[in-house]
Design a protein around this motif. Structure first.
Motif, mmCIF file in Angstrom:
data_model
loop_
_atom_site.group_PDB
_atom_site.id
_atom_site.type_symbol
_atom_site.label_atom_id
_atom_site.label_comp_id
_atom_site.label_asym_id
_atom_site.label_seq_id
_atom_site.Cartn_x
_atom_site.Cartn_y
_atom_site.Cartn_z
ATOM 1 N N ASP A 106 3.744 -19.167 -38.891
ATOM 2 C CA ASP A 106 5.078 -19.352 -39.456
ATOM 3 C C ASP A 106 5.174 -20.692 -40.177
ATOM 4 O OD1 ASP A 106 7.869 -18.610 -39.818
ATOM 5 O OD2 ASP A 106 8.305 -20.193 -38.360
ATOM 6 N N GLN A 107 4.602 -21.750 -39.585
ATOM 7 C CA GLN A 107 4.607 -23.065 -40.226
ATOM 8 C C GLN A 107 3.870 -23.013 -41.562
ATOM 9 O OE1 GLN A 107 2.959 -25.341 -36.930
ATOM 10 N NE2 GLN A 107 4.722 -26.699 -37.080
ATOM 11 N N GLN A 119 6.988 -36.035 -40.325
ATOM 12 C CA GLN A 119 7.652 -36.712 -39.206
ATOM 13 C C GLN A 119 7.279 -36.054 -37.878
ATOM 14 O OE1 GLN A 119 9.533 -39.506 -39.721
ATOM 15 N NE2 GLN A 119 9.136 -39.273 -41.904
ATOM 16 N N LYS A 120 6.829 -34.798 -37.934
ATOM 17 C CA LYS A 120 6.547 -34.015 -36.729
ATOM 18 C C LYS A 120 5.157 -34.275 -36.162
ATOM 19 C CE LYS A 120 9.587 -30.487 -38.530
ATOM 20 N NZ LYS A 120 9.668 -29.198 -39.183
ATOM 21 N N GLY A 121 4.307 -34.932 -36.905
ATOM 22 C CA GLY A 121 2.970 -35.196 -36.403
ATOM 23 C C GLY A 121 2.097 -35.791 -37.478
ATOM 24 N N ALA A 143 0.110 -31.659 -34.700
ATOM 25 C CA ALA A 143 -1.090 -32.299 -34.172
ATOM 26 C C ALA A 143 -2.374 -31.626 -34.649
ATOM 27 C CB ALA A 143 -1.047 -32.283 -32.645
ATOM 28 N N THR A 144 -2.246 -30.508 -35.355
ATOM 29 C CA THR A 144 -3.407 -29.709 -35.747
ATOM 30 C C THR A 144 -3.816 -29.990 -37.192
ATOM 31 O OG1 THR A 144 -2.657 -27.966 -34.252
ATOM 32 C CG2 THR A 144 -4.312 -27.362 -35.889
ATOM 33 N N TYR A 145 -5.052 -30.464 -37.375
ATOM 34 C CA TYR A 145 -5.608 -30.653 -38.713
ATOM 35 C C TYR A 145 -5.933 -29.285 -39.304
ATOM 36 C CZ TYR A 145 -8.935 -31.830 -42.385
ATOM 37 O OH TYR A 145 -9.588 -31.931 -43.585
#
Length: 102
Positions: free
Chosen positions: A9-10, A42-44, A50-52
């Protein structure tokens, strides 16, 4: 499975935002797109938190095509942090140095 769906979804939301980078968009609207990325970051440390992902590497390339990347980084610190992090990754570091020497 729930986390996979969330990441999927992101990706769809970010892909929709990338349509603002089409060449026929006026510069002012591209500026709005950069602001959207700054907000997302802003979320990571990465666009997906946190996921590359490959999206981060693509964003680094897109920023490099900007007419003034250093000015862009100066006005968008979260984007600058992301690009620095991507350039520092071992898989990117050597390729970047080869194609974009200082």
């Amino acid at each position: 499975a729930s986390q996979r769906f969330h990441k999927h979804d992101q990706c769809h939301r970010l892909t929709a935002k990338l349509t603002l980078f089409q060449p026929n968009y006026p510069v002012s609207e591209n500026g709005q797109a950069w602001a959207l990325f700054e907000d997302e970051l802003q979320k990571g440390p990465y666009l997906l938190g946190a996921t590359y992902s490959v999206v981060d590497a693509c964003l680094l390339m897109i920023t490099n095509w900007h007419e003034n990347p250093q000015g862009l980084y100066a006005s968008l610190p979260m984007l600058a942090r992301l690009c620095d992090a991507v350039r520092a990754r071992p898989a990117v570091k050597g390729i970047w140095a080869q194609h974009f020497p200082d």
